[in-house]
Design a protein around this motif. Sequence first.
Motif, PDB file in Angstrom:
ATOM      1  N   THR A  95      17.429  65.944   6.423  1.00 48.83           N
ATOM      2  CA  THR A  95      18.034  64.646   6.733  1.00 48.83           C
ATOM      3  C   THR A  95      18.815  64.124   5.534  1.00 48.83           C
ATOM      4  N   GLY A  96      18.228  64.271   4.351  1.00 51.00           N
ATOM      5  CA  GLY A  96      18.881  63.797   3.137  1.00 51.00           C
ATOM      6  C   GLY A  96      20.156  64.550   2.822  1.00 51.00           C
ATOM      7  N   ALA A  97      20.163  65.857   3.100  1.00 53.22           N
ATOM      8  CA  ALA A  97      21.348  66.664   2.811  1.00 53.22           C
ATOM      9  C   ALA A  97      22.542  66.233   3.653  1.00 53.22           C
ATOM     10  N   GLY A  98      22.266  65.712   4.839  1.00 55.72           N
ATOM     11  CA  GLY A  98      23.363  65.316   5.722  1.00 55.72           C
ATOM     12  C   GLY A  98      23.724  63.850   5.653  1.00 55.72           C
ATOM     13  N   SER A  99      23.001  63.094   4.819  1.00 60.25           N
ATOM     14  CA  SER A  99      23.226  61.648   4.781  1.00 60.25           C
ATOM     15  C   SER A  99      24.178  61.210   3.678  1.00 60.25           C
ATOM     16  N   GLY A 100      24.537  62.149   2.802  1.00 63.95           N
ATOM     17  CA  GLY A 100      25.432  61.791   1.702  1.00 63.95           C
ATOM     18  C   GLY A 100      24.790  60.892   0.678  1.00 63.95           C
ATOM     19  N   GLY A 101      23.464  61.018   0.513  1.00 62.09           N
ATOM     20  CA  GLY A 101      22.751  60.192  -0.455  1.00 62.09           C
ATOM     21  C   GLY A 101      23.055  60.590  -1.890  1.00 62.09           C
ATOM     22  N   SER A 102      22.481  59.841  -2.814  1.00 57.90           N
ATOM     23  CA  SER A 102      22.727  60.085  -4.232  1.00 57.90           C
ATOM     24  C   SER A 102      21.987  61.327  -4.709  1.00 57.90           C
ATOM     25  N   LEU A 103      22.406  61.820  -5.864  1.00 60.79           N
ATOM     26  CA  LEU A 103      21.759  62.971  -6.479  1.00 60.79           C
ATOM     27  C   LEU A 103      20.306  62.657  -6.805  1.00 60.79           C
ATOM     28  N   GLU A 104      20.056  61.444  -7.236  1.00 56.74           N
ATOM     29  CA  GLU A 104      18.692  61.022  -7.566  1.00 56.74           C
ATOM     30  C   GLU A 104      17.796  61.067  -6.328  1.00 56.74           C
ATOM     31  N   GLU A 105      18.326  60.637  -5.189  1.00 60.27           N
ATOM     32  CA  GLU A 105      17.556  60.658  -3.942  1.00 60.27           C
ATOM     33  C   GLU A 105      17.261  62.092  -3.513  1.00 60.27           C
ATOM     34  N   TRP A 106      18.254  62.974  -3.666  1.00 59.29           N
ATOM     35  CA  TRP A 106      18.056  64.373  -3.292  1.00 59.29           C
ATOM     36  C   TRP A 106      17.001  65.029  -4.181  1.00 59.29           C
ATOM     37  N   LEU A 107      17.050  64.739  -5.471  1.00 60.65           N
ATOM     38  CA  LEU A 107      16.065  65.304  -6.397  1.00 60.65           C
ATOM     39  C   LEU A 107      14.655  64.867  -6.007  1.00 60.65           C
ATOM     40  N   LYS A 108      14.505  63.620  -5.612  1.00 61.73           N
ATOM     41  CA  LYS A 108      13.199  63.111  -5.196  1.00 61.73           C
ATOM     42  C   LYS A 108      12.685  63.874  -3.978  1.00 61.73           C
ATOM     43  N   LEU A 109      13.571  64.162  -3.033  1.00 63.52           N
ATOM     44  CA  LEU A 109      13.188  64.921  -1.841  1.00 63.52           C
ATOM     45  C   LEU A 109      12.799  66.353  -2.206  1.00 63.52           C
ATOM     46  N   TYR A 129      22.270  70.661  -9.027  1.00 66.28           N
ATOM     47  CA  TYR A 129      22.816  70.075  -7.808  1.00 66.28           C
ATOM     48  C   TYR A 129      24.149  69.375  -8.050  1.00 66.28           C
ATOM     49  N   GLY A 130      24.923  69.913  -8.960  1.00 62.87           N
ATOM     50  CA  GLY A 130      26.208  69.300  -9.280  1.00 62.87           C
ATOM     51  C   GLY A 130      27.258  69.485  -8.204  1.00 62.87           C
ATOM     52  N   ARG A 131      27.064  70.482  -7.329  1.00 64.66           N
ATOM     53  CA  ARG A 131      28.041  70.740  -6.265  1.00 64.66           C
ATOM     54  C   ARG A 131      27.331  70.754  -4.916  1.00 64.66           C
ATOM     55  N   GLU A 132      28.080  70.405  -3.871  1.00 61.06           N
ATOM     56  CA  GLU A 132      27.505  70.378  -2.519  1.00 61.06           C
ATOM     57  C   GLU A 132      27.010  71.759  -2.107  1.00 61.06           C
ATOM     58  N   SER A 133      27.717  72.810  -2.553  1.00 65.37           N
ATOM     59  CA  SER A 133      27.310  74.171  -2.205  1.00 65.37           C
ATOM     60  C   SER A 133      25.930  74.495  -2.770  1.00 65.37           C
ATOM     61  N   ASN A 134      25.601  73.906  -3.922  1.00 60.52           N
ATOM     62  CA  ASN A 134      24.285  74.136  -4.516  1.00 60.52           C
ATOM     63  C   ASN A 134      23.184  73.499  -3.671  1.00 60.52           C
ATOM     64  N   ILE A 135      23.468  72.332  -3.109  1.00 54.95           N
ATOM     65  CA  ILE A 135      22.494  71.665  -2.243  1.00 54.95           C
ATOM     66  C   ILE A 135      22.283  72.481  -0.976  1.00 54.95           C
ATOM     67  N   THR A 136      23.360  73.019  -0.431  1.00 53.19           N
ATOM     68  CA  THR A 136      23.260  73.865   0.761  1.00 53.19           C
ATOM     69  C   THR A 136      22.412  75.098   0.477  1.00 53.19           C
ATOM     70  N   PHE A 137      22.643  75.711  -0.679  1.00 52.77           N
ATOM     71  CA  PHE A 137      21.866  76.890  -1.075  1.00 52.77           C
ATOM     72  C   PHE A 137      20.396  76.524  -1.245  1.00 52.77           C
ATOM     73  N   ALA A 138      20.135  75.408  -1.932  1.00 61.18           N
ATOM     74  CA  ALA A 138      18.755  74.982  -2.180  1.00 61.18           C
ATOM     75  C   ALA A 138      18.027  74.700  -0.871  1.00 61.18           C
ATOM     76  N   LEU A 139      18.711  74.073   0.064  1.00 63.99           N
ATOM     77  CA  LEU A 139      18.090  73.762   1.351  1.00 63.99           C
ATOM     78  C   LEU A 139      17.696  75.045   2.079  1.00 63.99           C
ATOM     79  N   GLU A 140      18.562  76.038   2.039  1.00 63.66           N
ATOM     80  CA  GLU A 140      18.257  77.310   2.692  1.00 63.66           C
ATOM     81  C   GLU A 140      17.065  77.997   2.020  1.00 63.66           C
ATOM     82  N   ILE A 141      17.006  77.936   0.698  1.00 62.96           N
ATOM     83  CA  ILE A 141      15.882  78.529  -0.034  1.00 62.96           C
ATOM     84  C   ILE A 141      14.571  77.844   0.351  1.00 62.96           C
ATOM     85  N   HIS A 142      14.587  76.523   0.439  1.00 63.14           N
ATOM     86  CA  HIS A 142      13.381  75.791   0.800  1.00 63.14           C
ATOM     87  C   HIS A 142      12.952  76.106   2.235  1.00 63.14           C
ATOM     88  N   ARG A 143      13.909  76.309   3.114  1.00 62.11           N
ATOM     89  CA  ARG A 143      13.577  76.726   4.482  1.00 62.11           C
ATOM     90  C   ARG A 143      12.871  78.080   4.469  1.00 62.11           C
TER      91      ARG A 143
END
Length: 245
Positions: A142-156, A192-206
């Motif tokens: 949910t966080g990855a698709g909401s455009g939240g801040s980097l700090e919020e993503w790190l918390k998740l 998590y400096g780039r959106e592609s890194n967040i996408t990669f991280a999400l897939e790894i966590h899955r």
Amino acid sequence: MDKNTALFTSKRDSNSAVDHMLDSFRKQLIARKLRPGDLVPSESVLAESLGISRGSVREGMKILSAFGIVDIRRGDGTYISSNIGDSLLDPFLLSLMMTDHQAREMVELREMIELTVCRLAVKHASPEDLEALREALKRMETGAGSGGSLEEWLKLDLNFHHALGKATGNRLVENLYRFVLRYFEPAIESTYGRESNITFALEIHRRIAAAVESRDESAAVAAALASVREWEAVYLAQMKKKEEG
């Protein structure tokens, strides 16, 4: 003399009085002779038992209280805190931050911990642990698709790893894992400096969550290792940049 008073002996080395007191508490906690909820002997009794001044006892108690190891209750006494797991690691965290380590050593430390946590989670995760992992992953999606801040993503992200640590069924490993995550938090955030890194991280966590749920140790370890390698590239680049000044 009560049983807790008998645990403390007079100062016999060259350490400062406060260090002697802190070392005495450390030894008794590690030996589990002092346990959460235990009443600590009074200031005067500790001073006599340890062979130090009451002022040194007060100073030592301030330090123990600051680290959350003791709970000072005015008018009631001082007790060993009922929640000291993370607190005992704080001095270790400070020591690690103040010591000059090679980047390779830090990478190896995180790799060792991450792979161990995944292996234990595969073996010991309870139905409740699996549900917590699914919920943490859902929040990440949910966080990855909401455009939240980097700090919020790190918390998740950290919330997922905390759930993973709990799934090991080993409180010692869980607390150590939390410590490692706290130490590496700035470096993890930098990946998590780039959106592609967040996408990669999400897939790894899955992949990690799916592997733990299916009790597939090799898949869990492979996913964790891929995550560490991604982080390692960023971390080593940062360390090299610092060295070059």
